[in-house]
Motif scaffolding. Structure first.
Motif, PDB file in Angstrom:
ATOM      1  N   ARG A 165       0.843  -1.157   0.055  1.00  0.00           N
ATOM      2  CA  ARG A 165       0.026   0.111  -0.117  1.00  0.00           C
ATOM      3  C   ARG A 165       0.735   1.188   0.057  1.00  0.00           C
ATOM      4  O   ARG A 165       0.788   2.263  -0.587  1.00  0.00           O
ATOM      5  N   ILE A 166       1.807   1.184   0.715  1.00  0.00           N
ATOM      6  CA  ILE A 166       2.847   2.386   0.874  1.00  0.00           C
ATOM      7  C   ILE A 166       3.419   2.707  -0.531  1.00  0.00           C
ATOM      8  O   ILE A 166       3.571   3.828  -0.865  1.00  0.00           O
ATOM      9  N   LEU A 167       3.691   1.479  -1.351  1.00  0.00           N
ATOM     10  CA  LEU A 167       4.348   1.612  -2.462  1.00  0.00           C
ATOM     11  C   LEU A 167       3.205   2.410  -3.616  1.00  0.00           C
ATOM     12  O   LEU A 167       3.870   2.812  -4.726  1.00  0.00           O
ATOM     13  N   CYS A 168       1.935   2.287  -3.368  1.00  0.00           N
ATOM     14  CA  CYS A 168       1.030   2.853  -4.171  1.00  0.00           C
ATOM     15  C   CYS A 168       1.060   4.268  -3.935  1.00  0.00           C
ATOM     16  O   CYS A 168       0.531   5.106  -4.892  1.00  0.00           O
ATOM     17  N   VAL A 169       1.508   4.924  -3.150  1.00  0.00           N
ATOM     18  CA  VAL A 169       1.701   6.269  -2.870  1.00  0.00           C
ATOM     19  C   VAL A 169       2.907   6.945  -3.884  1.00  0.00           C
ATOM     20  O   VAL A 169       3.875   6.366  -3.756  1.00  0.00           O
ATOM     21  N   PRO A 170       2.510   7.916  -4.680  1.00  0.00           N
ATOM     22  CA  PRO A 170       3.499   8.548  -5.459  1.00  0.00           C
ATOM     23  C   PRO A 170       4.617   8.787  -5.043  1.00  0.00           C
ATOM     24  O   PRO A 170       5.681   8.657  -5.629  1.00  0.00           O
ATOM     25  N   GLU A 171       4.605   9.560  -3.866  1.00  0.00           N
ATOM     26  CA  GLU A 171       5.793   9.989  -3.074  1.00  0.00           C
ATOM     27  C   GLU A 171       6.703   8.887  -2.643  1.00  0.00           C
ATOM     28  O   GLU A 171       8.026   9.079  -2.454  1.00  0.00           O
ATOM     29  N   ILE A 175       7.346   7.154   4.209  1.00  0.00           N
ATOM     30  CA  ILE A 175       6.703   8.031   5.003  1.00  0.00           C
ATOM     31  C   ILE A 175       7.077   9.315   5.258  1.00  0.00           C
ATOM     32  O   ILE A 175       6.333  10.395   5.154  1.00  0.00           O
ATOM     33  N   GLU A 176       8.273   9.490   5.455  1.00  0.00           N
ATOM     34  CA  GLU A 176       8.881  10.745   5.718  1.00  0.00           C
ATOM     35  C   GLU A 176       8.856  11.787   4.485  1.00  0.00           C
ATOM     36  O   GLU A 176       8.731  12.948   4.712  1.00  0.00           O
ATOM     37  N   THR A 177       9.146  11.231   3.524  1.00  0.00           N
ATOM     38  CA  THR A 177       9.160  11.898   2.204  1.00  0.00           C
ATOM     39  C   THR A 177       7.859  12.458   1.992  1.00  0.00           C
ATOM     40  O   THR A 177       7.555  13.885   1.587  1.00  0.00           O
ATOM     41  N   TYR A 178       6.774  11.755   2.164  1.00  0.00           N
ATOM     42  CA  TYR A 178       5.327  12.198   1.917  1.00  0.00           C
ATOM     43  C   TYR A 178       5.125  13.223   3.091  1.00  0.00           C
ATOM     44  O   TYR A 178       4.615  14.190   2.588  1.00  0.00           O
ATOM     45  N   LEU A 179       5.348  13.106   4.238  1.00  0.00           N
ATOM     46  CA  LEU A 179       5.042  14.208   5.363  1.00  0.00           C
ATOM     47  C   LEU A 179       5.738  15.406   5.023  1.00  0.00           C
ATOM     48  O   LEU A 179       5.359  16.725   5.204  1.00  0.00           O
ATOM     49  N   GLU A 180       7.188  15.289   4.765  1.00  0.00           N
ATOM     50  CA  GLU A 180       7.849  16.344   4.460  1.00  0.00           C
ATOM     51  C   GLU A 180       7.440  17.355   3.413  1.00  0.00           C
ATOM     52  O   GLU A 180       7.135  18.523   3.235  1.00  0.00           O
ATOM     53  N   LYS A 181       6.735  16.421   2.238  1.00  0.00           N
ATOM     54  CA  LYS A 181       6.379  17.211   0.830  1.00  0.00           C
ATOM     55  C   LYS A 181       5.110  17.933   1.137  1.00  0.00           C
ATOM     56  O   LYS A 181       4.789  18.842   0.788  1.00  0.00           O
ATOM     57  N   HIS A 182       4.338  17.460   1.892  1.00  0.00           N
ATOM     58  CA  HIS A 182       3.060  17.699   2.133  1.00  0.00           C
ATOM     59  C   HIS A 182       2.739  18.670   3.494  1.00  0.00           C
ATOM     60  O   HIS A 182       1.678  19.483   3.627  1.00  0.00           O
TER      61      HIS A 182
END
Length: 604
Positions: free
Chosen positions: A252-258, A336-343
């Motif tokens: 599921r995490i791999l399905c997130v573009p980030e 996870i960290e990349t997603y949170l830092e970006k958003h």
């Protein structure tokens, strides 16, 4: 090369030394299949310790991580794991009685038991936190995804990823939301303190965490109540469920573009050679993750193996899977960290007063709350964390009980009473750690525990490969597995592995003291108390040696030599014992009378 020949005695029995003979508990049982060993050994693969280890290898990139993992596996994981496997499987006993191999060092067994007892007083609180989040996720709206809860303050603000201008700099984002708090922030404060107005009252008891902790202790007592075969069957389910849930979460995490952006960074080569050196030096720390939370867990589960199991194969497969799962957790956290830092820009704002362990839970809860079907994925992920933490706690309790039953024969008829008494005692002691101050104190206990574990492992290597001797060790391994032990492997275990352990010991000690500046003044008192309780007991080892030497007869050198000779060190199964006596040339091991003194050439 000069050959130095040293005359050392082969083995003695308890009648030679005047000690009480060891009586094996044949009712202790064994694993039903070797798959039970794999299930128990791999049950903590996705424990919270793995997710904390990413902090050591933060943004390392795949190359330094692979290098450090290869070094960690070859020079530390496999040698240490193999040594404990040998000690447990050959002796079929726990962490105290196993030191029949060198009675002078039996104090190490007592200290291991003490440290396990001390660790159990707080460890289940860590498992209670993800369990509570699982329960809290069974709502139509996750309580940390909005500011409409009764515990939310006026400072609470919900930041939706699509509303954030990604061109904002971290400084602009920080200035805009400096005095604001995320709902995950206030949810964590609510769990630990009860309500938002009492956030500064760090000693306030958290009844939610306490109830979850008591529930976990009840479940652990139920798992251990029926014996080792039932224990193994339950762990098959725990390990299988953990791997399946983690695999689904990973996909599921791999399905997130980030995530693919993060994976791209993960496989980018670092140009900093100092960073490579840092991860190489830290590679011995990886070995600790294989052993789980307790002291002597691997030795204990190996003692329930069949005597002829191939410990080399078991060690390699277990360590390889451990490394593979660690790589998965590194990729997960990087994504996870990349997603949170970006958003969310400056994602760590207003979290400075939380300890690292609590903060990690906040980060994961925040991430999964922004995915589709947030309740499902939050439950799935934190169920994995809970199951693995629960498994570590149950395994630690198994280590404690096995050590007590094997060493103290009279307790074998009171097993249920001993189990109930320990569970009740730990449940009572856990009350302190079910507060914000107590939970924050856990931050420093992980590296302190690691330092103690490294010292004990170093002593075990000394005992097996230097006191007992490499030739005896190679002989016993060949008798037990039917396979020879290569000399180059012994060389690594005797020299390179201890050097790496000393480096890791220094690293863990420095890290533990560096964390002190982040703890509140009340916690500092607690930390210094635990430093005293955890570090000074190691003085018991030389103290026990002095006591045993003073109680023996002869000159000092004769006493030390006598106490370093294996005492009743033989397979506990009568058939294997007879075969071992023929194999080693000892004619009276079977009868527990005076053993022959053999001369063995030790070549350096």
């Amino acid at each position: 090369m000069t050959n130095n020949v040293i005359r050392i005695s082969h083995n003695v029995t308890s009648y030679d030394t005047g000690n009480k003979p060891y009586k094996h508990d044949f009712a202790r049982g064994k694993w039903a299949t070797r798959w039970d060993f794999y299930a128990v050994a791999l049950s903590h693969c996705f424990g919270f310790r793995h997710f904390l280890m990413h902090m050591v290898f933060y943004r390392a990139g795949v190359v330094p991580i692979i290098i450090s993992h290869i070094l960690g596996m070859v020079f530390f994981m496999l040698p240490l794991y193999f040594t404990q496997m040998f000690m447990g499987q050959f002796s079929s006993t726990g962490i105290i009685s196993v030191f029949r191999i060198a009675p002078l060092f039996k104090g190490v067994g007592y200290i291991s038991l003490f440290l396990n007892l001390l660790s159990c007083s707080y460890f289940m609180v860590i498992a209670a936190f993800p369990l509570y989040i699982v329960f809290a996720s069974m709502q139509s709206n996750l309580p940390w995804s909005h500011c409409s809860n009764h515990f939310n303050s006026e400072l609470c603000v919900v930041i939706k990823p699509e509303s954030v201008n990604t061109s904002w700099s971290s400084t602009d984002f920080y200035n805009e939301y400096y005095n604001k708090t995320l709902p995950t922030h206030e949810f964590l404060s609510f769990i630990l303190n009860g309500n938002n107005e009492e956030m500064e009252e760090s000693s306030r008891l958290s009844w939610r965490i306490l109830l979850c902790t008591l529930l976990i202790w009840i479940l652990i007592s139920a798992v251990l109540f029926k014996g080792i075969e039932t224990f193994g069957k339950i762990f098959r389910f725990i390990t299988a469920a953990s791997f399946i849930c983690m695999l689904l979460t990973f996909l599921r995490i791999l399905c997130v573009p980030e995530s693919w952006e993060a994976i791209g960074k993960f496989f980018t080569l670092s140009s900093s050679y100092s960073r490579y050196l840092h991860y190489i030096v830290a590679s011995p720390i990886l070995a600790l993750s294989v052993f789980g939370a307790g002291w002597g867990n691997v030795l204990t589960i190996a003692s329930y193996n069949n005597f002829k199991e191939d410990i080399g194969k078991l060690s390699f497969i277990t360590c390889f899977i451990q490394i593979f799962t660690f790589l998965i957790t590194c990729i997960c956290f990087t994504s996870i960290e990349t997603y949170l830092e970006k958003h969310f820009g400056y994602m760590y704002f207003n979290y400075s007063h939380f300890d690292v362990i609590s903060l990690q839970f906040v980060i994961y809860a925040l991430y999964f709350s922004h995915l589709g079907w947030p309740q499902f994925w939050t439950i799935l992920f934190f169920a994995v964390i809970f199951l693995t933490q629960f498994a570590e706690g149950a395994l630690q309790m198994l280590t404690i009980l096995t050590a007590i039953y094997d060493e103290y024969e009279f307790t074998r008829i009171y097993k249920n009473i001993v189990l109930g008494g320990l569970v009740g005692f730990f449940g009572f002691i856990s009350i302190f750690f079910c507060s914000a101050d107590g939970f924050g104190a856990l931050k420093i206990l992980y590296p302190i525990a690691g330092a103690n574990k490294l010292v004990i492992i170093l002593i075990e290597l000394l005992v097996v490969l230097w006191i007992y001797g490499r030739l005896r060790f190679q002989r016993d391994v060949r008798f037990m597995t039917g396979k020879p032990m290569k000399s180059w492997k012994i060389w690594i275990m005797r020299f390179l592995t201890p050097i790496g352990i000393l480096i890791a010991l220094l690293y863990a000690t420095v890290e533990s003291f560096m964390q002190v500046r982040f703890i509140s003044s009340l916690s500092l008192i607690v930390i210094f108390v635990f430093l005293f309780l955890k570090l000074t007991p190691l003085l018991y080892v030389p103290g026990y040696m002095i006591y045993k030497v003073s109680s023996a007869t002869g000159t000092i050198l004769e006493r030390i030599r006598k106490l370093c000779v294996p005492n009743d060190w033989y397979p506990v199964d009568p058939i294997e014992r007879r075969t071992y006596a023929d194999y080693t040339g000892s004619t009276d091991i079977n009868d527990l009378v005076h053993a022959n003194v053999l001369t063995e050439s030790v070549h350096f």
